[in-house]
Write a protein that holds these residues in place. Structure first.
Motif, short mmCIF file in Angstrom:
data_model
loop_
_atom_site.label_atom_id
_atom_site.label_comp_id
_atom_site.label_asym_id
_atom_site.label_seq_id
_atom_site.Cartn_x
_atom_site.Cartn_y
_atom_site.Cartn_z
N SER A 29 54.23 42.62 43.47
CA SER A 29 54.76 42.93 44.80
C SER A 29 53.67 43.29 45.80
CB SER A 29 55.75 44.10 44.71
OG SER A 29 55.13 45.26 44.21
N PRO A 45 52.27 40.10 48.91
CA PRO A 45 52.52 39.99 50.36
C PRO A 45 51.83 41.06 51.16
CG PRO A 45 54.48 40.78 49.20
CD PRO A 45 53.52 40.33 48.16
N LEU A 97 48.39 39.74 51.81
CA LEU A 97 48.43 38.69 52.85
C LEU A 97 48.58 39.30 54.23
CD1 LEU A 97 50.79 36.09 51.10
CD2 LEU A 97 48.30 36.29 50.99
N ALA A 98 49.40 40.34 54.37
CA ALA A 98 49.58 41.00 55.66
C ALA A 98 48.31 41.71 56.10
CB ALA A 98 50.75 41.98 55.58
N ALA A 151 56.50 35.10 46.86
CA ALA A 151 55.92 36.09 47.76
C ALA A 151 55.19 35.42 48.93
CB ALA A 151 54.96 36.99 46.99
N ILE A 152 54.42 34.38 48.62
CA ILE A 152 53.71 33.67 49.69
C ILE A 152 54.69 32.98 50.63
CG2 ILE A 152 52.04 31.83 50.17
CD1 ILE A 152 50.76 32.44 47.46
N PHE A 212 56.29 35.46 52.92
CA PHE A 212 55.37 35.88 53.97
C PHE A 212 55.24 34.80 55.04
CE2 PHE A 212 51.04 35.98 55.71
CZ PHE A 212 51.02 37.25 56.26
N MET A 231 59.27 42.50 47.40
CA MET A 231 58.40 41.58 48.14
C MET A 231 58.91 41.37 49.56
SD MET A 231 57.55 38.67 45.29
CE MET A 231 56.46 39.01 43.91
N LYS A 232 60.23 41.26 49.70
CA LYS A 232 60.81 41.09 51.03
C LYS A 232 60.50 42.30 51.91
CE LYS A 232 64.96 39.51 51.45
NZ LYS A 232 66.42 39.39 51.27
N THR A 244 56.93 42.27 52.89
CA THR A 244 56.67 41.26 53.91
C THR A 244 57.12 41.72 55.28
OG1 THR A 244 56.96 39.57 52.24
CG2 THR A 244 57.02 38.86 54.52
#
Length: 815
Positions: free
Chosen positions: A560, A563, A566-567, A642-643, A646, A742-743, A746
C-alpha cells in the motif's frame, strides 16, 4: 466353601454374559429404552382457546399486532433427550427421554419494532425494540436471490446459493459495531473493537416443507470412494422449542469442520476434489478454540487480540410466488431466556454426536421468583426476497464464556451480545385456510475472525508519535533523518506504529543515494554509532523482509505504500525541489517491494505445504504436479492496481515524462491471467480500460495498450466493480482491504507530506519535457531509452538487486 463360592461367582458371570449377548450392541443399548420412555416428535396445533378471534390482535388498520401460538416445550422434569439419525440426516425411531409440555404463548409481529411484553398482562407495553442478530439473536434482511435457482439440487445450492449466504453473514457481522445496542450505548461510549481476517463458510443446509409429499433432493455429486449415496429427504418444519448448538457441540462442530469431511457432510465431494483436506484451516480453528477456553478459565481476561467464531443460520422461503403463511418461524428474544430452562438433546449420527438445546417454559424456579415470560416474535408473510438470520452460537455469548445464568451478556466493547436464539415453527391462527404449504431453506454458516481492541487514547498518541517521527524524517539535517528512520523502523516492527507513510518514507531513504554504503567514508567504529548511514542501511536491509514476513499487516503495508511513493515523486517534480541530476529508480523500487512480498509469500506457502504434508502423510502424491491456485492476488497484480489507481486519479496532474514513465512500468508488468486472483484481475482490467480512454498522450497510450492486450482474456461479470467499487468484491477480503488502502493513499493529499522521490526505468530530472520536445523525446530517442533501461537494470540499480539478495538471506535467517 471355596469351591462353592467359585461356582456361584462363575454362574453369576455366565448369567451376566448371557444377558449382554441377548441385547443389542453397546452403542445401541445406550440408546435403547423402555417403550414408555420413547416418544414421537410433537405436532403443531392451534392454541386451546375457544374463539379463534381471540387468538389474533390487530391495530385499527387491520395489521397484526400479535397472535397466540401453541409451542411445544419440554417439561421441567425432562433431563436428557436422545435420538438417532441415518446418513441422510433423517430420524430413525422416536425420541428417548422427552416429555412434552404444549404451552400457549403471545407471539408479536416483529415488523412493528417489537413491543415489549415482559411486564405481562397487556400485549403492548409501548417499549419499542429493533431486533438485531447481535443482541436479540435474530434479524430480518432484504436479500435478492436468483429466481432460477433450483433449491432441490444440492450442487446448484452449494455453487450458487452458499456464496450469497456467506456474504450476508459477513456483512451482518461487520456492521453490528456501527449500530446502537439495546441498552442505548453508542459507539462513542464504548470500547472500539476492530474485526479483521474474517472467514465465512457455508457448510450445510436443510430443505423443509409443510406439505405431506415425501420429496427427495437431487444429489448430483459424484462419490469418489464408491460409497452409497443417499438423497436427503425434504424435512417437515421443526415444531419444537429448541436451539441448534450447545456449549459442547459448538466447539466440537467447529473442530469437525477443520478435519476431513464425514460421510453425511454436504461438501464432502467438493472438499475431496480440492487441494485442501478440510473446509477450515486447523490452525485458525485451534486458535479460536483456545481463545474461547481462555475466556472460560479467566473471565477477567482483557487480551488485546482474540479469535472468535459464530454459527449463523440463513433462513429463506423458497416459494417464489407466495409469502409464508403456513407454519412460520418464531424466535425468542435471548434476553428472556435463562440457562435453567434448557435441556440437552443428543443426536447420534453414524460418525459423530451432535447436541441441541430443548427449552422448557419459564417458571418461578427458573426466573428467580419473578413472573417472567419468554418474548416471542415472528415476521408475518415473509417473501422470497427476505431472509431471517438466526444466531445458532456465538463464542462471545455468556454461555460460551461459562456464565451459566446469562444467555445475554455484556461483551468486551460494552455492548450486549446473545449466545444463540431459541426458535420453533408454529401454526399461525391468522393463516388462511387455502394458504400454500411453507417451503424454506436454511443454510448453516460458520464465521471466524480476529478482534482487536481499539483504544482512542492510544490511537491519538500513536498518531502524534507517527507524525513526529515522520516530520523528523523530512528534516533537512541528514543526521536527524537517519536517527528518525532507525526509530521508525524499530517502532513499525514492534507494532507500536502502523503508518504506511512511514514505510514509504523508509523506502525512499533506503534508495536515496545520499545514504548509500558506497558514498560513505566512515570507519568501522563510526558504523556502529547511531546516525551512521551504513548502520541505517544495514538495519533497513533487515527490516523490510522481516517486517513483511512478520504479519499480513506488514505485507499489506509494503504494497500500500506504492501509491504514496508515486505521489511523493510527483510532488517533487511539480515543486522542483529536487537537486539537479538526482534520480529515483521507481521501477526498481516497485520491483524490490514485489520481490520482498513474493519471497515472503513463497516461504509461507512452503511452510503451509510442509505442515499439510506432515499431517497427511498418507495423501496421494499424484496430485503434487498439479499447480495450486493462489488464494491471494500476486504482488505484481496488486502493484499494477496501485499504479493504475494513481494514474486514474492523477494523470491530468503529471508531467509528460512522468506519465510516460509510469505507463511504461504499468505496460511492462508481468500479469499471469491464468492463475492470478480473478476478481483482482477484473478490477485491474476495469481500471486499465478507463485509463486507456483518459490518456491522450500517444506514447503513454501505446504502453497501456500492452497491458490491455494482456488482460483481454479476462472475463468481466455483470456485477464486476467499477473504479469506485473495487473494495466491494467478496473474494479475498485481505486483498479488498489492501485495494481500499491503496485508494485512500492515492486520494490523500501527498503534497502536504514534504517528501517525494521516484522514477521508473528511467531517471527523471527536474528538466521535464513538454510540447514538441516531448514528441521528439518519444520518436527520436526510443532506442536510447531502451539502452537506458538496460543500463539502469545493470549498473546504477545494482543496489536494488543486492538488496534483494540480502533480503533472501535475511528471510532464511528469520524463518
Amino acid at each position: 466353601k471355596s469351591l462353592l463360592s467359585f461356582i456361584s461367582y462363575f454362574s453369576l458371570l455366565v448369567a451376566i454374559y448371557s444377558m449382554a449377548a441377548s441385547s443389542p450392541s453397546s452403542s445401541t443399548s445406550n440408546m435403547a429404552s423402555s417403550t414408555s420412555s420413547r416418544s414421537s416428535w410433537p405436532v403443531m396445533k392451534l392454541p386451546s382457546s375457544a374463539a379463534s378471534s381471540s387468538l389474533i390482535q390487530r391495530d385499527p388498520k387491520g395489521d397484526i399486532i400479535s397472535v397466540i401460538g401453541n409451542m411445544n416445550y419440554v417439561t421441567h422434569s425432562t433431563k436428557l433427550i436422545k435420538a438417532r439419525r441415518d446418513v441422510s440426516g433423517s430420524d430413525v425411531g422416536g425420541l428417548i427421554g422427552a416429555e412434552w409440555c404444549p404451552t400457549d404463548v403471545v407471539i408479536q409481529n416483529a415488523r412493528r419494532n417489537c413491543l415489549d411484553i415482559s411486564s405481562g398482562g397487556d400485549h403492548c407495553a409501548g417499549v419499542e425494540k429493533k431486533m438485531t442478530l447481535h443482541v436479540n439473536g435474530f434479524e430480518l434482511q432484504k436479500s435478492v436471490a436468483p429466481i432460477d435457482l433450483d433449491y432441490l439440487d444440492i450442487n446448484d445450492v452449494v455453487c450458487r446459493y452458499y456464496p450469497l449466504c456467506e456474504e450476508l453473514v459477513r456483512e451482518s457481522l461487520m456492521k453490528e459495531w456501527n449500530e446502537n445496542d439495546e441498552s442505548g450505548t453508542t459507539t462513542t461510549d464504548r470500547k472500539k473493537i476492530k474485526k479483521r481476517n474474517m472467514i465465512v463458510k457455508a457448510f450445510d443446509h436443510n430443505i423443509r416443507s409443510s406439505s405431506s409429499a415425501d420429496q427427495k433432493l437431487k444429489n448430483s455429486q459424484n462419490n469418489q470412494d464408491g460409497d452409497e449415496v443417499v438423497d436427503a429427504t425434504v424435512q417437515n418444519p421443526a415444531s419444537l422449542v429448541h436451539a441448534d448448538y450447545t456449549r459442547v457441540s459448538a466447539p466440537r462442530r467447529l473442530i469437525g469442520l477443520s478435519e476431513p469431511p464425514k460421510v453425511n457432510d454436504v461438501l464432502k465431494s467438493q472438499i475431496e476434489s480440492s487441494s485442501s483436506s478440510s473446509l477450515l484451516d486447523p490452525s485458525v480453528v485451534q486458535s479460536a478454540i483456545q481463545d474461547s477456553e481462555s475466556d472460560n478459565n479467566d473471565k477477567s481476561t482483557n487480551r488485546k487480540t482474540n479469535t472468535k467464531y459464530a454459527f449463523i443460520n440463513v433462513w429463506r422461503s423458497i416459494d417464489k410466488n407466495s409469502p409464508v403463511q403456513q407454519c412460520p418461524l418464531a424466535c425468542i428474544d435471548t434476553s428472556s431466556v435463562s440457562f435453567d430452562e434448557l435441556r440437552t438433546f443428543q443426536i447420534h449420527y453414524q460418525d459423530r454426536i451432535g447436541e441441541n438445546y430443548f427449552a422448557c417454559p419459564p417458571s418461578i424456579a427458573t426466573t428467580g421468583g419473578k413472573n417472567k415470560q419468554h418474548l416471542w416474535y415472528y415476521y408475518p408473510n415473509m417473501t422470497y426476497d427476505e431472509v431471517l438470520l438466526l444466531k445458532q452460537w456465538d463464542a462471545r455469548g455468556g454461555l460460551a464464556r461459562g456464565l451459566d445464568k446469562d444467555c445475554l451478556t455484556e461483551n468486551a466493547d460494552g455492548t450486549m451480545v446473545s449466545s444463540f436464539t431459541v426458535h420453533s415453527a408454529f401454526m399461525d391462527p391468522s393463516s388462511p385456510e387455502n394458504a400454500p404449504p411453507r417451503e424454506s431453506i436454511e443454510v448453516r454458516c460458520v464465521a471466524i475472525w480476529e478482534e482487536e481492541e481499539e483504544n482512542e487514547e492510544n490511537e491519538k498518541q500513536e498518531l502524534c508519535l507517527s507524525s513526529l517521527v515522520y516530520d523528523m524524517m523530512n528534516d533537512n539535517k541528514t543526521a536527524l533523518v537517519i536517527i528518525a528512520a532507525e526509530v521508525a523502523a524499530k517502532l513499525l516492527f514492534a507494532g507500536r506504529l502502523r503508518d504506511p507513510h512511514l514505510v514509504a518514507r523508509l523506502l525512499m531513504i533506503y534508495f536515496d543515494e545520499n545514504f548509500s554504503l558506497t558514498s560513505s567514508t566512515e570507519g568501522d567504529d563510526d558504523v556502529k554509532e547511531v546516525g551512521s548511514p551504513v548502520r541505517l542501511e544495514q538495519i533497513l536491509s533487515l527490516f523490510f523482509p522481516a517486517y513483511c514476513m512478520k504479519s499480513t499487516e506488514g505485507r499489506d503495508a509494503l504494497l500500500s505504500c506504492i501509491p504514496l511513493i508515486l505521489a511523493m515523486i510527483n510532488d517533487k517534480i511539480t515543486k522542483r525541489r529536487r537537486r539537479k541530476g538526482s534520480s529515483w529508480p521507481t521501477a526498481k523500487m516497485i520491483e524490490y517491494v514485489c520481490s520482498i512480498v513474493d519471497i515472503a509469500d513463497s516461504r509461507k506457502q512452503e511452510q503451509q505445504e510442509l505442515s499439510e504434508n506432515n499431517s497427511h502423510e498418507d495423501t496421494d502424491n499424484s496430485t503434487s504436479d498439479e499447480p495450486k491456485e493462489s488464494s491471494t492476488a500476486s504482488s505484481a497484480l496488486m502493484a499494477s492496481i496501485a499504479i493504475a489507481l494513481f494514474l486514474t486519479k492523477e494523470s491530468h496532474n503529471l508531467t509528460v515524462t512522468y506519465l510516460r514513465t509510469l505507463c511504461k512500468v504499468l505496460g511492462s508488468a508481468y500479469i499471469d491471467v491464468e492463475s492470478d486472483e480473478p476478481s483482482k484481475l477484473a478490477a485491474l482490467k476495469n481500471l486499465v480500460d478507463d485509463l486507456e480512454v483518459a490518456i491522450e498522450d500517444p506514447t503513454s497510450h501505446r504502453s497501456v495498450e500492452k497491458l490491455v492486450v494482456t488482460l483481454s482474456s479476462v472475463e468481466l461479470d455483470v456485477e464486476d466493480p467499477s473504479e469506485d467499487e473495487i473494495d466491494d468484491e467478496s473474494g479475498d477480503e485481505s486483498g479488498d482491504e489492501l485495494i481500499e488502502a491503496m485508494k485512500k493513499a492515492t486520494l490523500c493529499d501527498a503534497r502536504q507530506s514534504g517528501v517525494g522521490n521516484n522514477d521508473c526505468f528511467l531517471s527523471i530530472n527536474d528538466d521535464n519535457l513538454s510540447g514538441k520536445e516531448a514528441d521528439d523525446f518519444d520518436e527520436e530517442n526510443e532506442t536510447s531509452m531502451k539502452k537506458t533501461m538496460r543500463s539502469s537494470r545493470g549498473a546504477s540499480l545494482d543496489k536494488s538487486e543486492g538488496s534483494t539478495r540480502r533480503s533472501r538471506r535475511v528471510l532464511s535467517q528469520v524463518n
